[in-house]
Write a protein that holds these residues in place. Structure first.
Motif, PDB file in Angstrom:
ATOM      1  N   GLY A 311      10.359  73.990 -24.223  1.00 29.80           N
ATOM      2  CA  GLY A 311      10.507  74.605 -25.534  1.00 29.80           C
ATOM      3  C   GLY A 311      10.392  73.586 -26.654  1.00 29.80           C
ATOM      4  N   TYR A 312      11.009  72.414 -26.449  1.00 31.69           N
ATOM      5  CA  TYR A 312      10.971  71.390 -27.493  1.00 31.69           C
ATOM      6  C   TYR A 312       9.554  70.865 -27.689  1.00 31.69           C
ATOM      7  N   VAL A 313       8.850  70.600 -26.577  1.00 30.42           N
ATOM      8  CA  VAL A 313       7.479  70.087 -26.679  1.00 30.42           C
ATOM      9  C   VAL A 313       6.576  71.119 -27.361  1.00 30.42           C
ATOM     10  N   SER A 314       6.744  72.396 -26.994  1.00 34.67           N
ATOM     11  CA  SER A 314       5.940  73.450 -27.621  1.00 34.67           C
ATOM     12  C   SER A 314       6.195  73.507 -29.118  1.00 34.67           C
ATOM     13  N   ILE A 341       2.764  63.089 -49.522  1.00 39.19           N
ATOM     14  CA  ILE A 341       2.470  64.482 -49.169  1.00 39.19           C
ATOM     15  C   ILE A 341       3.107  64.826 -47.827  1.00 39.19           C
ATOM     16  N   LYS A 342       3.046  63.882 -46.903  1.00 39.79           N
ATOM     17  CA  LYS A 342       3.647  64.077 -45.572  1.00 39.79           C
ATOM     18  C   LYS A 342       5.151  64.317 -45.689  1.00 39.79           C
ATOM     19  N   VAL A 343       5.822  63.560 -46.524  1.00 44.72           N
ATOM     20  CA  VAL A 343       7.264  63.723 -46.715  1.00 44.72           C
ATOM     21  C   VAL A 343       7.573  65.119 -47.263  1.00 44.72           C
ATOM     22  N   ILE A 344       6.799  65.559 -48.236  1.00 42.62           N
ATOM     23  CA  ILE A 344       7.040  66.870 -48.860  1.00 42.62           C
ATOM     24  C   ILE A 344       6.833  67.992 -47.841  1.00 42.62           C
ATOM     25  N   VAL A 345       5.736  67.944 -47.107  1.00 43.05           N
ATOM     26  CA  VAL A 345       5.427  69.000 -46.139  1.00 43.05           C
ATOM     27  C   VAL A 345       6.471  69.049 -45.028  1.00 43.05           C
ATOM     28  N   ASP A 346       6.826  67.892 -44.482  1.00 46.33           N
ATOM     29  CA  ASP A 346       7.779  67.869 -43.372  1.00 46.33           C
ATOM     30  C   ASP A 346       9.189  68.223 -43.812  1.00 46.33           C
ATOM     31  N   SER A 347       9.489  68.002 -45.079  1.00 48.73           N
ATOM     32  CA  SER A 347      10.797  68.425 -45.589  1.00 48.73           C
ATOM     33  C   SER A 347      10.919  69.945 -45.561  1.00 48.73           C
ATOM     34  N   VAL A 348       9.821  70.628 -45.880  1.00 51.36           N
ATOM     35  CA  VAL A 348       9.809  72.090 -45.825  1.00 51.36           C
ATOM     36  C   VAL A 348       9.936  72.566 -44.382  1.00 51.36           C
ATOM     37  N   LEU A 349       9.271  71.868 -43.470  1.00 49.83           N
ATOM     38  CA  LEU A 349       9.299  72.258 -42.058  1.00 49.83           C
ATOM     39  C   LEU A 349      10.624  71.906 -41.380  1.00 49.83           C
ATOM     40  N   LEU A 351      13.763  72.712 -41.995  1.00 49.40           N
ATOM     41  CA  LEU A 351      14.673  73.836 -41.762  1.00 49.40           C
ATOM     42  C   LEU A 351      14.183  74.717 -40.617  1.00 49.40           C
ATOM     43  N   VAL A 352      12.901  75.003 -40.595  1.00 48.30           N
ATOM     44  CA  VAL A 352      12.343  75.822 -39.516  1.00 48.30           C
ATOM     45  C   VAL A 352      12.569  75.135 -38.174  1.00 48.30           C
ATOM     46  N   ASN A 353      12.308  73.853 -38.136  1.00 43.72           N
ATOM     47  CA  ASN A 353      12.481  73.075 -36.913  1.00 43.72           C
ATOM     48  C   ASN A 353      13.933  73.143 -36.424  1.00 43.72           C
ATOM     49  N   PHE A 354      14.872  73.013 -37.353  1.00 44.06           N
ATOM     50  CA  PHE A 354      16.290  73.062 -36.999  1.00 44.06           C
ATOM     51  C   PHE A 354      16.674  74.427 -36.438  1.00 44.06           C
TER      52      PHE A 354
END
Length: 370
Positions: A311-314, A341-349, A351-354
């Motif tokens: 699940g984590y790898v997916s 740009i990478k920092v901004i995009v991954d910051s949005v992601l 919460l979803v990741n968590f």
């Protein structure tokens, strides 16, 4: 006598000479007050004949109270030479019960020594637990009454909301000391490292991870002298409790920083956004998985490892792909540096990741039973 803040009346016809439900009472005590010995006498009068009291490094002036406790039928007093914390006291009692010769009791019922748990509620909770022998049953208080001390009202509401948001465990009273535990679940609780007030919160997380249903039973809300007898330290002990939640944030921030650093390095070497994204995520994701499994969510069951890893790898592949594609698209539209740009995009992601990890991958999607 009636105390303010009672959630509801518990109407029980109690026979003072009758038998008590099948359980062992566990009572951690630190410098107990005047209500301590009368509480034990009432419990003994109700028929409880198996009580384990833990003196958690109390002042020598309290020695007479513990000596009086030992004279009561079925009371065993265990002693810590110095204060080690409520969690440590509970674990000492759990070990004592688990290590003795097999007895008739298969449940532990914990309660506080300060008289804030009415004997009627103890008996009612014990009886409720008999109907659900494999569940963790909590005696929950109502915190809406203005006469409840503000630190207790505020602390419980905040902890309840954070716990519900992070773990999807929705219980009315996260720090209640009145609990009924199956003996086999109590054995699992011995693996919890926490020794102080955060131990009780960790028990809730462990119950969720081990698929132990959490049930709630209403009890009276009783505070004596504005809870002056409580040994809970608002700042220090609150930080201990919230450390349970902060673990994820620190783990994720550390992995996030590692991911950005690796991406910046690989992008500088290759100029490939997609390739750098996958390479950085492979390393940072491996570190993050191990931290989240063993230090954050503490999902230690070996049998769940393959599914959690899959699940984590997916999830990592999906998030990395989305991140790489979005960063590559924005890099062609904006004048910002690619790492920014990478920092901004991954910051949005983030919460979803968590939420996916917390609710799906590491088994946090189970809600309390009622």
């Amino acid at each position: 006598p009636r105390h303010p803040g009672i959630l509801r009346s518990v109407k029980l016809a109690v026979d003072e000479q009758g038998g008590a439900p099948d359980c062992t009472l566990v009572i951690p005590a630190l410098d107990p007050g005047d209500a301590f010995v009368p509480l034990l006498r009432r419990l003994s009068g109700l028929g409880f004949r198996d009580m384990v009291v833990v003196d958690d490094g109390s002042d020598a002036a309290c020695g007479g109270d513990f000596e009086a406790a030992e004279q009561l039928p079925g009371v065993v007093v265990l002693r810590h030479p110095e204060n080690r914390g409520k969690g440590a006291a509970l674990k000492t009692a759990f070990r004592h019960v688990l290590n003795r010769a097999p007895g008739e009791h298969h449940r532990l019922l914990t309660l506080d020594a300060d008289g804030q748990h009415r004997v009627e509620d103890v008996l009612a909770l014990a009886e409720r637990a008999q109907a659900v022998p494999n569940d963790l049953v909590l005696g929950v208080r109502e915190f809406s009454d203005d006469e409840v001390p503000w630190r207790s009202r505020f602390g419980n509401r905040l902890t309840r909301r954070v716990l519900r948001w992070l773990s999807r465990i929705d219980v009315q009273d996260t720090q209640t000391g009145l609990r009924s535990l199956p003996l086999d679940f109590a054995a699992q609780c011995l693996a919890i490292e926490a020794d102080r007030y955060e131990f009780e919160l960790e028990c809730l997380l462990l119950a969720r991870d081990q698929d132990v249903p959490i049930r709630q039973h209403p009890i009276a809300t009783v505070y004596i002298d504005d809870n002056a007898g409580s040994h809970f330290r608002p700042v220090v002990d609150s930080l201990r409790v919230y450390w349970v939640f902060l673990r994820y944030i620190l783990s994720s921030l550390g992995s996030f920083a590692l991911d950005i650093a690796l991406f910046t390095l690989f992008h500088a070497l290759t100029s490939s956004i997609i390739g750098s994204t996958y390479a950085a995520r492979l390393i940072s994701g491996s570190v993050n998985f191990l931290l989240n499994k063993h230090a954050v969510f503490r999902s230690g069951s070996p049998k769940r490892y393959p599914m959690e890893l899959l699940g984590y790898v997916s999830l990592a592949v999906v998030v990395a792909t989305v991140s790489g594609l979005v960063v590559e698209f924005l890099a062609g539209q904006l004048t910002l540096a690619v790492p920014i740009i990478k920092v901004i995009v991954d910051s949005v992601l983030f919460l979803v990741n968590f939420l996916v990890q917390r609710w799906v991958i590491f088994g946090a999607g189970k809600r309390n039973a009622d």
